[in-house]
Design an enzyme around this catalytic site. Structure first.
Site, short mmCIF file in Angstrom:
data_model
loop_
_atom_site.label_atom_id
_atom_site.label_comp_id
_atom_site.label_asym_id
_atom_site.label_seq_id
_atom_site.Cartn_x
_atom_site.Cartn_y
_atom_site.Cartn_z
N ASP A 260 -115.96 -33.45 -20.24
CA ASP A 260 -115.60 -32.10 -19.83
C ASP A 260 -114.13 -31.80 -20.07
OD1 ASP A 260 -116.38 -29.61 -18.25
OD2 ASP A 260 -114.74 -30.38 -17.02
N GLU A 297 -115.70 -31.57 -24.96
CA GLU A 297 -115.52 -30.14 -24.77
C GLU A 297 -114.02 -29.89 -24.85
OE1 GLU A 297 -116.18 -26.47 -21.62
OE2 GLU A 297 -115.63 -28.47 -20.91
#
Length: 604
Positions: A260, A297
Site C-alpha cells: 500500500d 501502489e
C-alpha cells in the site's frame, strides 16, 4: 518439550517482563504469571516457555501496562488484548505440487481479482470465502488479491488502519483460517496476493512507540511521523517490515504482496527499503522454488518502481496504474472534478483534445502524467515509460478498485453511473489491454451493492472523529451530510456485502457472461496476451465518440456515443470474438454498432 523462545525488541527498556497464561488452562481469576525476560544483544529480550502449548502473553516495559507483541501472530481478544502464540508449521499443507501462480509464470499478465473478506460474504470470514472460489475460477481469475488481513480496532473495517501487521484479524478467522484459505485457493489453481500496509499504523491499538523508535519525525506522512526507515534504530524497524513480508511467503504460502502507498515509505538511505525487500524476496523465491511477486501502489507515476534493483530501481514486479482507471472513468462518466480534471483534456496536462484522446494515450503509454503538469497536484508529475524496456504487464489496469469505489461519498460503483453498454466498453478496453488486469469484486456481474467506507471503532472519540471527518469532507464538495453513510453504523457494512443471488439473475448474468468471454479472449489470443506496449495502437474520433484498441490481429471496436453508428474500420474481419449487444454488422465501411456498444474482432 521446551518451546521456542519468545523475543521482543525494546532497546530503551531497563527491564521487560512477560505476562503469560496457558490458553487451555487459564484461570481468569488468577491472572497471568509474570516472568522477567533476559536482555540479549541488540536491544532484544528473550524468555523461553518451559513447555509447548498455546499461550496468551503480553509485555510489561519497566513495570508499565501490558502491551501486545509488535510481531504478534494473533490477537484473539482485539488489538488491546494479549497476543497468542501460533505455530505456522502445524498446518498440514496440501499444495506440495503448487509451482506458483500460473504454473510458475507469476502475476505478470494475469487476471487479478480484488476482494474484501468482510463483505465478500455475509459471514465475512476466510472459511466462508472458500465457498465462492469456484466462481472466480469460472470467471477466469488467476490471482485472488485479498485486502489487508492484519488486526485492526473493532470488528469491521477495510483493514488499512491495522496495528498488528503480523496478525490475521480475529473476526476473519485468525491465522490458521488464512492458511486454510491459501491452501484452498491453490487447490483451485488460484494464486493469492495479500495487501499489506507498511507506511503507517491505525489510530487505536498502536503501541509500537512504547517499544522503540518505530517512527521518526525526520519525515512526515498524511498520518503523522513516518515509519523509521533511515534514522537511528531503523535497522530493526526495516527488519520488522521485511521479515513480515517474507513470513507471508514462507509460512502462509502467499504468492504475491500488494504494498500500500509505497510513496509514503520515506527512506533516504541506500538501498531503499523496497529494493532491500525485492532482493530478499528474490532470494526466498529461489529457495522455495516458486515465483514470489511484489506489486506496488505508487502515486509517483515512475517506472523506477518496476525497474530491477541491479539497474538502480526498486525491483517491484508490477505497480498499480491509476491513470488508466481515471482515463476510463472520465471517458465513460464525463466526471471532471478533482483529480479527474486533467483526464477530461483541455488542460495544461493535455491540451490536445478531450477524454477519448487522453484514454488513447494511457492505453499506449501507461501514464498521462509522465513529466506533464498535474493541475490537481500543482506541479509537473511523473516520468515517461520506456516502452522498449518496460512491459505493459508491469502495470495493473482496472475499471474499479476498493479506493475508487469506497472513497466516493456513498460507495457507488461504476454500474450506478453508466449504462450496461458503457461498462461493457470500459471492461473490454482494460481487460484486453497490454496491462496486467484487475477486477474488483462484484464488478463482473454489475453488482447492485455499494462498497462504502465503514469502521467499527470501539472508542467513541475516534468514532466521532471518523464520522464527522467523512461527512465534512464530502460536504465541502456539495454533498448533503445526511446522504453520506455513517461509517460507524453497522448497516453501512451490511449494505456493502455482496448479494450472491445476483450473478445468475437477469440484469447481472449478461455482464458476467461478457466478462467471461473477454477473459477467454485474453487467454486464447496470443496478440492480446502480449504485454508489448509498442505492439498496441489506438485509433479514435473524439467528436463522433468511437475508439479502437488494436492488439496485433485483435481489435476492440467501441462506440462511446449513445447513438448507433458505423465505426470506420478497413481491416479484413475474419471472426467476431466477443460482442456486448447484437452481433455487429461488418461491411466495407466498418463495424456497425448500437449506442454504447463494443465488439472484439480478429483480422487476418
Amino acid at each position: 518439550m521446551t518451546a521456542d523462545p519468545i523475543r521482543v525488541w525494546a532497546p530503551s527498556a531497563r527491564s521487560v517482563d512477560i505476562l503469560v497464561s496457558p490458553v487451555a488452562e487459564g484461570d481468569a481469576d488468577s491472572g497471568p504469571d509474570r516472568h522477567a525476560m533476559e536482555s540479549v544483544d541488540g536491544g532484544w529480550w528473550s524468555w523461553t516457555p518451559p513447555s509447548d502449548g498455546s499461550l496468551d502473553y503480553a509485555f510489561s516495559l519497566d513495570g508499565g501496562d501490558p502491551r501486545p507483541d509488535p510481531r504478534s501472530a494473533w490477537q484473539p481478544n482485539g488489538v488491546h488484548g494479549p497476543s497468542r502464540t501460533f505455530d505456522p508449521a502445524a498446518h498440514a499443507w496440501a499444495d506440495e505440487g503448487w509451482r506458483g501462480t500460473r504454473e510458475g509464470r507469476g502475476v505478470l499478465g494475469a487476471v487479478v481479482y480484488e476482494l474484501h473478506l468482510g463483505t465478500f460474504t455475509p459471514e465475512g470470514t476466510l472459511d466462508a470465502a472458500i465457498g465462492h472460489l469456484r466462481h472466480l475460477v469460472e470467471l477466469g481469475v488467476d490471482v485472488v488479491e485479498v485486502m489487508p488481513v492484519s488486526a485492526f480496532g473493532g470488528t469491521h473495517g477495510w483493514g488499512y488502519d491495522g496495528v498488528a501487521p503480523y496478525a490475521v484479524h480475529h473476526a476473519y478467522g485468525g491465522p490458521a483460517a488464512f492458511q486454510r484459505f491459501v491452501d484452498a485457493c491453490h487447490a483451485q489453481g488460484l494464486g493469492v496476493c495479500l495487501d499489506v500496509v507498511y507506511n503507517h499504523l491505525g489510530p487505536t491499538g498502536n503501541y509500537l512507540a512504547d517499544f522503540g523508535p518505530y517512527f521518526t519525525d525526520t519525515h512526515t506522512t498524511p498520518w503523522g511521523p513516518a515509519v523509521n526507515l533511515d534514522a537511528e534504530g531503523s535497522h530493526e524497524v526495516r527488519r520488522w517490515v521485511v521479515d513480515n513480508a517474507l513470513r507471508w511467503f514462507r509460512d502462509f504460502h502467499v504468492d504475491a504482496l500488494r504494498l500500500d502507498a509505497v510513496h509514503e515509505l520515506r527512506d533516504g538511505s541506500e538501498p531503499h527499503v523496497l529494493a532491500q525487500l525485492s532482493d530478499e524476496t528474490a532470494s526466498l523465491a529461489e529457495e522455495l522454488g516458486r515465483p514470489l511477486d511484489l506489486i506496488a501502489e505508487s502515486d509517483l507515476n515512475d517506472a523506477i518502481m518496476v525497474t530491477p534493483t541491479a539497474e538502480g530501481g526498486r525491483g517491484m514486479t508490477a505497480q498499480w496504474d491509476d491513470d488508466v482507471h481515471h482515463a476510463l472513468h472520465v471517458a465513460l462518466t464525463h466526471e471532471s472534478q478533482g483529480y479527474y480534471a486533467d483526464f477530461a483534456g483541455g488542460t495544461e496536462a493535455w491540451p490536445h483534445g478531450g477524454p477519448v484522446s487522453v484514454l488513447a494515450k494511457t492505453l499506449t503509454d501507461a501514464f498521462l502524467h509522465d513529466g506533464r503538469y498535474s493541475t490537481f497536484r500543482g506541479t509537473v508529475w511523473g516520468a515517461k515509460v520506456d516502452t522498449a524496456a518496460r512491459s505493459g504487464h508491469q502495470f495493473l489496469a482496472y475499471l474499479q478498485t476498493h479506493d475508487q469505489v469506497g472513497n466516493r461519498a456513498t460507495g457507488d460503483r461504476i454500474s450506478d453511473q453508466v449504462s450496461p453498454g458503457q461498462q461493457a466498453v470500459g471492461a473490454a478496453l482494460y481487460l484486453l489491454s497490454p496491462f496486467t488486469v484487475m477486477v474488483f469484486m462484484g464488478e463482473e456481474w454489475r453488482a447492485s451493492t455499494p462498497f462504502a467506507f465503514f469502521t467499527s471503532f470501539e472508542e467513541e472519540w475516534l468514532a466521532d472523529a471518523v464520522r464527522s471527518g467523512r461527512r465534512g469532507e464530502f460536504a465541502a464538495h456539495g454533498w448533503d451530510e445526511a446522504d453520506v453513510p455513517d461509517p460507524q453504523d453497522p448497516a453501512t457494512r451490511d449494505q456493502s456485502v455482496l448479494d450472491w443471488s445476483e450473478p445468475t439473475a437477469p440484469g447481472h448474468i449478461e455482464m458476467l457472461h461478457f466478462y467471461r468471454e473477454l477473459i477467454r479472449v485474453r487467454r486464447t489470443q496470443p496478440d492480446v496476451a502480449s504485454g508489448d506496449l509498442r505492439a498496441t495502437s489506438v485509433a479514435y474520433d473524439e467528436g463522433d465518440g468511437w475508439i479502437i484498441l488494436s492488439r496485433g490481429s485483435v481489435h476492440v471496436v467501441c462506440n462511446l456515443a449513445s447513438r448507433s453508428q458505423v465505426v470506420p474500420f478497413d481491416g479484413d474481419v475474419r471472426h467476431v470474438l466477443a460482442s456486448w449487444g447484437r452481433p455487429p454488422i461488418v461491411d466495407e465501411r466498418g463495424v456497425w454498432l448500437d449506442g454504447h456498444d463494443v465488439a472484439v474482432v480478429r483480422t487476418g
